[in-house]
Scaffold this motif. Structure first.
Motif, PDB file in Angstrom:
ATOM      1  N   ALA A  27       3.211 -41.460 -25.219  1.00 56.34           N
ATOM      2  CA  ALA A  27       3.791 -42.779 -24.989  1.00 56.34           C
ATOM      3  C   ALA A  27       5.125 -42.701 -24.254  1.00 56.34           C
ATOM      4  N   ILE A  28       5.897 -41.659 -24.486  1.00 57.54           N
ATOM      5  CA  ILE A  28       7.189 -41.528 -23.808  1.00 57.54           C
ATOM      6  C   ILE A  28       6.978 -41.271 -22.320  1.00 57.54           C
ATOM      7  N   LEU A  29       5.991 -40.470 -21.978  1.00 63.45           N
ATOM      8  CA  LEU A  29       5.690 -40.239 -20.565  1.00 63.45           C
ATOM      9  C   LEU A  29       5.144 -41.504 -19.898  1.00 63.45           C
ATOM     10  N   VAL A  30       4.420 -42.323 -20.643  1.00 62.93           N
ATOM     11  CA  VAL A  30       3.949 -43.593 -20.096  1.00 62.93           C
ATOM     12  C   VAL A  30       5.134 -44.507 -19.811  1.00 62.93           C
ATOM     13  N   LEU A  31       6.107 -44.547 -20.715  1.00 60.24           N
ATOM     14  CA  LEU A  31       7.301 -45.355 -20.477  1.00 60.24           C
ATOM     15  C   LEU A  31       8.089 -44.848 -19.272  1.00 60.24           C
ATOM     16  N   MET A  32       8.179 -43.543 -19.113  1.00 58.85           N
ATOM     17  CA  MET A  32       8.866 -42.991 -17.940  1.00 58.85           C
ATOM     18  C   MET A  32       8.126 -43.347 -16.656  1.00 58.85           C
TER      19      MET A  32
END
Length: 123
Positions: A27-32
């Motif tokens: 999810a953090i990579l999706v936000l980035m």
């Protein structure tokens, strides 16, 4: 200033962000990746504002607004991801089935009694 250079760079940034949203599970990579896409839009806004020689600088003003909204979005999104990671133990987007409304009860955790209690409480 040539409009082609920032437009091509923005297209590359947007495509990279789109690939990150579609291919990543964290999810953090999706936000980035969403932030990359927003930065591509900001680059286009500023480039077209300079190219059109807008006296009001509407593109730059909208870019500042977009940056402020993106900062709020990443703050709230990161807080949600951290809370989900604390509760579930993972930030894998594919494993977050309990957040969907019409999720079918298929999988290794279907025999958990708390699902039946949630269904009874919702009815």
């Amino acid at each position: 200033m040539h409009l082609v250079y920032p437009a091509v760079l923005a297209a590359l940034l947007f495509c990279t962000g789109l690939y990150g949203v579609l291919a990543r599970r964290n999810a953090i990579l999706v936000l980035m990746s969403v932030e990359l896409m927003l930065n591509a839009v900001n680059l286009n806004l500023v480039a077209f504002d300079v190219w059109l020689r807008d006296e009001l600088h509407a593109g730059q003003a909208l870019t500042l607004f977009t940056i402020a909204i993106a900062a709020a979005e990443i703050g709230i999104g990161l807080a949600i991801v951290l809370q989900v990671h604390r509760n579930r133990g993972t930030s894998d987007v594919d494993r977050l089935r309990d957040l969907r409304d019409d999720a079918p009860d298929t999988g290794p955790d279907t025999d958990r009694p708390d699902r039946e209690e949630k269904a009874e409480a919702a009815a």
